[in-house]
Design a protein around this motif. Sequence first.
Motif, mmCIF file in Angstrom:
data_model
loop_
_atom_site.group_PDB
_atom_site.id
_atom_site.type_symbol
_atom_site.label_atom_id
_atom_site.label_comp_id
_atom_site.label_asym_id
_atom_site.label_seq_id
_atom_site.Cartn_x
_atom_site.Cartn_y
_atom_site.Cartn_z
ATOM 1 N N ASN A 81 18.812 7.163 -2.597
ATOM 2 C CA ASN A 81 18.225 8.330 -2.273
ATOM 3 C C ASN A 81 17.005 8.174 -1.234
ATOM 4 O OD1 ASN A 81 19.643 9.699 -3.971
ATOM 5 N ND2 ASN A 81 18.376 9.705 -5.483
ATOM 6 N N TRP A 82 16.799 9.302 -0.097
ATOM 7 C CA TRP A 82 15.636 9.191 0.824
ATOM 8 C C TRP A 82 14.677 9.913 0.029
ATOM 9 C CZ3 TRP A 82 15.530 6.336 5.045
ATOM 10 C CH2 TRP A 82 16.848 5.578 5.452
ATOM 11 N N GLU A 83 13.362 9.406 0.316
ATOM 12 C CA GLU A 83 12.249 10.013 0.001
ATOM 13 C C GLU A 83 11.534 10.420 1.149
ATOM 14 O OE1 GLU A 83 9.089 8.352 -3.160
ATOM 15 O OE2 GLU A 83 8.297 7.831 -1.120
ATOM 16 N N ASN A 84 10.792 11.603 1.316
ATOM 17 C CA ASN A 84 9.796 12.048 2.280
ATOM 18 C C ASN A 84 8.635 11.152 2.107
ATOM 19 O OD1 ASN A 84 11.703 13.808 3.631
ATOM 20 N ND2 ASN A 84 11.028 15.646 2.358
ATOM 21 N N TRP A 85 8.276 10.137 2.744
ATOM 22 C CA TRP A 85 7.179 9.420 2.430
ATOM 23 C C TRP A 85 5.823 9.798 3.191
ATOM 24 C CZ3 TRP A 85 5.098 4.709 5.370
ATOM 25 C CH2 TRP A 85 4.259 4.099 4.561
ATOM 26 N N LYS A 86 5.897 9.840 4.579
ATOM 27 C CA LYS A 86 4.869 10.292 5.106
ATOM 28 C C LYS A 86 5.227 11.179 6.112
ATOM 29 C CE LYS A 86 1.730 7.466 2.715
ATOM 30 N NZ LYS A 86 0.895 7.992 1.948
ATOM 31 N N THR A 108 -0.032 3.707 6.136
ATOM 32 C CA THR A 108 0.094 2.852 4.788
ATOM 33 C C THR A 108 0.195 3.783 3.736
ATOM 34 O OG1 THR A 108 -2.215 2.858 4.597
ATOM 35 C CG2 THR A 108 -1.354 1.018 5.835
ATOM 36 N N GLU A 109 0.757 3.262 2.303
ATOM 37 C CA GLU A 109 0.693 4.077 1.122
ATOM 38 C C GLU A 109 -0.358 4.712 0.828
ATOM 39 O OE1 GLU A 109 2.791 5.878 -1.385
ATOM 40 O OE2 GLU A 109 3.857 4.264 -0.700
#
Length: 358
Positions: A89-94, A125-126
């Motif tokens: 699955n794809w995550e909306n990261w930033k 970055t995270e």
Amino acid sequence: MANLFRVSSSLVVAVLVALTVQILYFSPIDPVLLDIKPASSTNDNQLQNIIKLGEGLLKNPEDVCVDKEGTLYAVSRDGWIKKLLSNGNWENWKYIDSLTLLGVAPAKEGGLIVCDTSKGLFKVTEDDGFSVLVSQVNGSQLRFADDVIEASDGNIYFSIASTKFDLQDWYLDMLEARPHGQLLKYNPTSNETVVVLDNLAFANGVALSKEEDYLVVCESQKYRCLRHWLKGSNKGTTDIFIENLPGAPDNINLAPDGSFWIALIQLTSEGMEFVHNYKIIKHLVASFPSLINHVNGAKKKATVVNVEAEGKIIRMFGDSDGKVINFVTSALEFEDHLYLGSLNSDFVGKLPLHGTIV
């Protein structure tokens, strides 16, 4: 009747002259002729066999990259950097409030480096989110940052596609055909940015060789890639890495074996090549943006090439009529698969390389 014909003819000529003057006066470009005859592309349709990752969830993902942890990311034209999770699955990261994200590359110490054509170069970055690396060069706002790569010494190389036109007018740069592009180097230790190469013909993809002894930058207008030497006896010199490509090179990525994958786009629709041979026609197309859709051939097909370290094409894959994917802008090899970004899709393409016909 003869006099009436002469008057009518004179009127037509006067109108044509007036229209020509108006087109020239209001034209947004100052063009030169472009006589590029690219090599024949492939009729191979292996890109029609791609797996569509996240179909419907991504908006025109221009570029993809894999970080040092082996995680795949894609920049989406809606401002999201998407992260592919282990479950598929794809995550909306930033998210960044921008519709102009282009090139993305892994940072050596973790995170990503992203090109934003309106805001500059970012580190992501995270924990810290977005931080600005470069926003100005020589006192001027950085514009049209296109692609980026970080070297093992920490220096960051990135391309400026055009110092004259913005992203939404990228095709005007192609019509004008003047060298407005640059290759820049950012030194994070000194916080200095310098121009490595100037007067490039739409500088696009950037990649380092496996030994980092040279850097390759794509010149889309000229259907070629340049090689700039960073080490050895040729240090500081620039030569042609490959030319006469079967399409305009967009992004370029180093493959695990030391070769390169280059995404190629079709700048001009088949049968419209004559546009680049006449300045008045270039002015006409540039003055009436609706005509650009007829001339621009980027959405007609897809082509990617694998080029060995000596600059020779060894593999070529395509979708000759753009049936499944077109306008492919990046090709990245990872774990025996090719991941494809596109400016006309809602997914990332995945092509198994094992078993594909060379």
